[in-house]
Design a protein around this motif. Structure first.
Motif, PDB file in Angstrom:
ATOM      1  N   ASN A 123       1.020  -1.125   0.145  1.00 44.99           N
ATOM      2  CA  ASN A 123      -0.131  -0.188   0.191  1.00 44.99           C
ATOM      3  C   ASN A 123       0.964   1.142  -0.031  1.00 44.99           C
ATOM      4  O   ASN A 123       0.530   2.269  -0.663  1.00 44.99           O
ATOM      5  N   ALA A 124       1.982   1.246   0.980  1.00 41.98           N
ATOM      6  CA  ALA A 124       2.740   2.274   0.952  1.00 41.98           C
ATOM      7  C   ALA A 124       3.308   2.776  -0.446  1.00 41.98           C
ATOM      8  O   ALA A 124       3.331   3.832  -0.840  1.00 41.98           O
ATOM      9  N   ILE A 125       3.748   1.728  -1.155  1.00 40.25           N
ATOM     10  CA  ILE A 125       4.349   1.749  -2.567  1.00 40.25           C
ATOM     11  C   ILE A 125       3.270   2.595  -3.478  1.00 40.25           C
ATOM     12  O   ILE A 125       3.408   3.278  -4.074  1.00 40.25           O
ATOM     13  N   LYS A 126       1.968   1.924  -3.366  1.00 42.68           N
ATOM     14  CA  LYS A 126       1.055   2.263  -4.261  1.00 42.68           C
ATOM     15  C   LYS A 126       0.712   3.601  -4.104  1.00 42.68           C
ATOM     16  O   LYS A 126       0.389   4.412  -5.092  1.00 42.68           O
ATOM     17  N   PHE A 127       0.562   4.215  -2.822  1.00 51.18           N
ATOM     18  CA  PHE A 127       0.104   5.447  -2.686  1.00 51.18           C
ATOM     19  C   PHE A 127       1.151   6.585  -2.594  1.00 51.18           C
ATOM     20  O   PHE A 127       0.863   7.643  -1.795  1.00 51.18           O
ATOM     21  N   GLU A 144      -5.889   1.020  -8.155  1.00 51.82           N
ATOM     22  CA  GLU A 144      -6.372  -0.091  -8.425  1.00 51.82           C
ATOM     23  C   GLU A 144      -6.394  -1.077  -7.009  1.00 51.82           C
ATOM     24  O   GLU A 144      -5.403  -0.733  -6.105  1.00 51.82           O
ATOM     25  N   GLY A 145      -7.233  -1.762  -6.832  1.00 53.04           N
ATOM     26  CA  GLY A 145      -7.247  -2.521  -5.537  1.00 53.04           C
ATOM     27  C   GLY A 145      -8.495  -2.928  -5.250  1.00 53.04           C
ATOM     28  O   GLY A 145      -9.748  -2.487  -5.863  1.00 53.04           O
ATOM     29  N   THR A 146      -8.984  -3.772  -4.386  1.00 52.22           N
ATOM     30  CA  THR A 146     -10.100  -4.149  -3.924  1.00 52.22           C
ATOM     31  C   THR A 146     -10.855  -3.815  -2.770  1.00 52.22           C
ATOM     32  O   THR A 146     -11.883  -3.912  -2.342  1.00 52.22           O
ATOM     33  N   GLY A 147      -9.928  -3.207  -1.645  1.00 48.93           N
ATOM     34  CA  GLY A 147     -10.362  -2.722  -0.538  1.00 48.93           C
ATOM     35  C   GLY A 147     -10.271  -3.732   0.388  1.00 48.93           C
ATOM     36  O   GLY A 147     -10.898  -3.654   1.390  1.00 48.93           O
ATOM     37  N   LEU A 148      -9.759  -4.675   0.223  1.00 54.42           N
ATOM     38  CA  LEU A 148      -9.718  -6.056   1.116  1.00 54.42           C
ATOM     39  C   LEU A 148      -8.326  -6.071   1.977  1.00 54.42           C
ATOM     40  O   LEU A 148      -8.180  -6.653   3.150  1.00 54.42           O
ATOM     41  N   GLY A 149      -7.285  -5.390   1.387  1.00 56.32           N
ATOM     42  CA  GLY A 149      -6.104  -5.740   2.066  1.00 56.32           C
ATOM     43  C   GLY A 149      -6.001  -5.373   3.494  1.00 56.32           C
ATOM     44  O   GLY A 149      -5.568  -6.010   4.235  1.00 56.32           O
TER      45      GLY A 149
HETATM   46  P1  ADP Z   1      -6.764  -1.821  -1.377  1.00 60.20           P
HETATM   47  O1  ADP Z   1      -6.572  -3.098  -1.731  1.00 60.20           O
HETATM   48  O2  ADP Z   1      -7.760  -1.082  -2.234  1.00 60.20           O
HETATM   49  O3  ADP Z   1      -5.514  -1.005  -1.156  1.00 60.20           O
HETATM   50  P2  ADP Z   1      -6.787  -1.778   1.431  1.00 60.20           P
HETATM   51  O4  ADP Z   1      -7.967  -2.157   2.164  1.00 60.20           O
HETATM   52  O5  ADP Z   1      -5.613  -2.044   1.585  1.00 60.20           O
HETATM   53  O6  ADP Z   1      -7.530  -1.882  -0.167  1.00 60.20           O
HETATM   54  O7  ADP Z   1      -7.061  -0.142   1.681  1.00 60.20           O
HETATM   55  C1  ADP Z   1      -7.951   0.677   1.570  1.00 60.20           C
HETATM   56  C2  ADP Z   1      -7.884   2.261   1.266  1.00 60.20           C
HETATM   57  O8  ADP Z   1      -7.183   2.667   2.261  1.00 60.20           O
HETATM   58  C3  ADP Z   1      -7.095   2.151   0.111  1.00 60.20           C
HETATM   59  O9  ADP Z   1      -7.950   2.319  -0.898  1.00 60.20           O
HETATM   60  C4  ADP Z   1      -6.695   3.670   0.288  1.00 60.20           C
HETATM   61  O10 ADP Z   1      -7.686   4.591  -0.045  1.00 60.20           O
HETATM   62  C5  ADP Z   1      -6.304   3.730   1.712  1.00 60.20           C
HETATM   63  N1  ADP Z   1      -4.787   3.428   2.039  1.00 60.20           N
HETATM   64  C6  ADP Z   1      -4.354   2.447   2.340  1.00 60.20           C
HETATM   65  N2  ADP Z   1      -3.163   2.556   2.640  1.00 60.20           N
HETATM   66  C7  ADP Z   1      -2.661   3.815   2.335  1.00 60.20           C
HETATM   67  C8  ADP Z   1      -1.448   4.619   2.456  1.00 60.20           C
HETATM   68  N3  ADP Z   1      -0.356   3.964   2.976  1.00 60.20           N
HETATM   69  N4  ADP Z   1      -1.646   5.705   2.288  1.00 60.20           N
HETATM   70  C9  ADP Z   1      -2.709   6.400   1.564  1.00 60.20           C
HETATM   71  N5  ADP Z   1      -3.910   5.755   1.529  1.00 60.20           N
HETATM   72  C10 ADP Z   1      -3.825   4.416   2.009  1.00 60.20           C
END
Ligand code: ADP
Length: 670
Positions: free
Chosen positions: A418-422, A478-483
């Motif tokens: 997630n950290a990398i993605k955002f 991109e993502g499912t919001g499950l992580g």
């Molecule tokens: P996803 O698989 O969509 O990333 P997560 O449950 O991991 O689902 O995260 C849910 C939401 O939380 C993400 O869609 C994002 O909006 C927010 N989020 C998670 N981690 C971060 C982060 N490191 N920085 C900013 N936003 C984050």
């Protein structure tokens, strides 16, 4: 009390037979001669009365004796005593001891006094010098019996009164409505609860010609009365009652028929019924949720097999000579299927986590190596976005700790991912600190920080919910919001907690704490890990491998991958466990790859058979279970069934090759 029983009366002879009980008799008499005479008469009375006589010479000493509480069946009281004379003597005694059985002794010239005494509460009188042993005994006996009958009568009266009071209390205090009415419903009596239930005062109810129309509709009324008349009693007759304020109640009516009336008890079971219904609804909802989760789990599980084939085949294809255009297509297929597989794995994970069937491993692992290899795995992603990675581990943390390394890896992978993605520029940090240490345990704190887009304060709690994603400037990443919900559950189920602080446009830090047991130091690693990146497989190994797998696509993928790696390898395929056993009887094998779910004989049964029912040289062949990711979390039965290790499908080729070579070598040194 006015009956006078004289000493001429003859007690019933039947009553006098048998062994007589002994009675204490108190004689209050100042004349020694008279006292002796009484004693002698009682002794001589021929068992008519068995008495122990105590003598007192004054009224005061006699009354003192009675005050001791000792029981006397009768008191013989001389009316002329040194400290009291005449009628007053009796009065004084009875005023203090009104329930005593007193027989007065009077002089010959004073018979009237005796009659007066009986009227005033003495049981009888005897005239001194005029009674003999027989008449004294009879008088005593009569008086004693009379008193006992009287006291029994009195007791019975008391009990009746008490029981009447008890019923009265039940009637008035009962929460149940209780009424008595004739068969037409005309109330004879009813309690307050009846009035509360029906919404009319007790008086109003008594004035009504019938209360039946308040309680029953016509048909129910008929049913109730028919039943009552036929069976004389009605138990738990259920009715729905509409009160005059419009609410409905569930009532249980029980009644008993007397001659021309009946008594009736009505219990309000509305609350109970509602509670029962709520429980039923809850159970139904729970079981529906469970069915839904199981369905999701099984569907995603089914999706894994074709995904496995797609991924495996793209991998194989990538190893062939491809035109650059084809290479692009296949790479795209591979990436997309990896993404899809990741989503399927997440859905499977959430289902497994929610139905609570997850088990956590307790195995030693090296956390320094785990984090380092995490970095290696993700290095490509860091590099692609030009992000730096800052990894810091507290020196105090022991080299080996014991717990579920695979799950810890998954948690960190999610958070760092997630950290990398955002994050678009800057750095990602992973800090691990030791918060506490006991003789057997360490408590670690993990912080994953980034310099990314950040999260709005009011979204901070929500992001841990399933399928929650925060919209960013009109776009979703991109993502499912499950992580995060998987991550949170994985942490919480291991007794930890996860937290997040974040500032929009500055960055976020996700932190969690977990306690691990300390590992056994210096223990030999008995399975290969990714720690040794340069762990190269000897491609010239010659060996026979038995692949037990029912799925045709998987057979091809596995065979091709393996044969590509080892030119001198011979792969034999068995479609199920039974076939595998038959092959093992014929051919010498060096290692077995065993699918778990198979028709006819599954992987567990087959392994059990090989280990326990086959000759020693076959029984010790290394067996690697092949399993879908979700299976591992549910049960780690591999070791229990005698398997040496497992590989996860779809295969991570490197892991598969390393494990095979490791167990082949291990077999040789044995
Ligand atoms: P996803 O698989 O969509 O990333 P997560 O449950 O991991 O689902 O995260 C849910 C939401 O939380 C993400 O869609 C994002 O909006 C927010 N989020 C998670 N981690 C971060 C982060 N490191 N920085 C900013 N936003 C984050």
């Amino acid at each position: 009390m006015n009956d006078i029983i004289t000493n001429e009366g003859t007690p019933n002879s039947k009553e006098m037979s048998g062994q007589e009980p002994r009675h204490n008799i108190l004689l209050i008499e100042d004349s020694r001669e008279d006292a002796r005479l009484v004693q002698i008469f009682i002794k001589e009375s021929d068992n008519l009365i068995n008495g122990d006589v105590a003598t007192r010479e004054t009224l005061t000493s006699g009354m003192d004796e009675l005050s001791t509480g000792k029981e006397y069946a009768a008191i013989l009281l001389d009316l002329s005593l040194p400290d009291s004379r005449g009628f007053e003597t009796l009065e004084r005694l009875l005023s203090k001891f009104p329930n005593e059985n007193v027989i007065v002794l009077t002089g010959y010239d004073n018979i009237d006094l005796g009659v007066e005494a009986v009227k005033a509460g003495a049981q009888d009188f005897l005239v001194k010098g005029k009674f003999d042993a027989n008449s004294l005994a009879k008088t005593l006996r009569y008086s004693i019996e009379r008193r006992s009958v009287l006291s029994r009568l009195k007791q019975a009266e008391e009990e009746k009164k008490e029981s009447r009071q008890r019923y009265q209390n039940i009637f008035t205090q009962s929460k149940d409505a209780i009424y008595i009415s004739d068969l037409n419903g005309k109330i004879i009596d009813c309690n307050e609860s009846t009035s509360e239930l029906l919404g009319y005062s007790v008086e109003m109810l008594k004035d009504m010609p019938s209360i039946h129309p308040l309680l029953f509709d016509e048909e129910t009324n008929q049913d109730f009365l028919d039943k009552l008349k036929k069976e004389k009693t009605v138990k738990d007759f259920e009715i729905v009652f509409r009160s005059n304020n419009g609410e409905t109640y569930d009532l249980l009516v029980s009644a008993n028929l007397n001659e021309s009336d009946y008594n009736c008890m009505i219990r309000d079971i509305t609350e109970r019924k509602r509670a029962e219904e709520a429980i039923k609804a809850r159970d139904l909802a729970q079981s529906r949720a469970k069915v839904r989760e199981e369905l999701i789990a099984s569907v995603s599980h089914e999706m894994r097999t074709p995904m496995n084939a797609i991924l495996g085949n793209s991998n194989l294809m990538l190893q062939t000579d491809l035109k650059s255009e084809q290479l692009d297509y296949v790479t795209f297929i591979k990436q997309s299927s990896e993404l899809l597989l990741g989503i399927i794995n997440n859905i499977l994970d959430i289902a497994t986590l929610k139905n609570g069937r997850i088990m956590f491993e307790k195995k030693d692992f090296n956390i320094f190596e785990l984090t380092k290899s995490l970095y290696h795995v993700m290095k490509f992603q860091f590099d692609k976005k030009g992000l730096s990675f800052d990894l810091n581990l507290d020196d105090k943390i022991p080299q080996t700790i014991c717990g579920d390394g695979l799950r810890l890896n998954q948690i960190l992978y999610n958070l760092v991912g997630n950290a990398i993605k955002f994050t678009h520029e800057g750095q990602i940090g992973l800090n691990v600190n030791m918060l506490a240490e006991t003789e057997t345990q360490v408590k670690l704190r993990f912080d994953v920080s980034d310099t990314g887009i950040g999260i709005e304060q009011d979204q901070l709690r929500k992001i841990f919910e399933e399928f929650t994603r925060v919209r960013q400037k009109d776009k979703f990443y991109e993502g499912t919001g499950l992580g995060l919900s998987i991550t949170q559950k994985l942490i919480e189920l291991q007794g930890g907690a996860v937290d997040v602080v974040s500032e929009l446009g500055v960055g976020s830090t996700f932190s969690f704490e977990l306690t691990f047991e300390k590992g056994q130091l210096n223990r030999q690693e008995d399975t290969p890990t990714d720690k040794n990146d340069s762990w190269e497989v000897d491609e010239n190994l010659t060996f026979n491998l038995l692949l037990v797998e029912d799925h045709r696509m998987n057979q091809i993928v596995a065979r091709k991958s393996l044969e590509k790696k080892w030119k001198n390898l011979k792969v034999t395929i068995a479609e199920n466990g039974k076939e595998a056993i038959d092959i093992l009887k014929e051919k010498k094998m060096d290692i077995i790859l065993m699918d778990i779910q198979m028709p006819i004989m599954d992987g567990y049964e087959t392994t059990d058979f090989i280990r326990n029912k086959m000759p020693a040289d076959i029984a010790k062949i290394p067996i690697l279970a092949m399993t879908a990711h979700a299976h591992i979390s549910k049960n780690n039965n591999f070791e229990q069934y005698g398997m040496d290790d497992y590989v996860i499908k779809p295969f991570d080729a490197k892991q598969l090759f390393q494990k095979i070579e490791f167990y082949l070598n291990k077999g040789k040194t044995h």
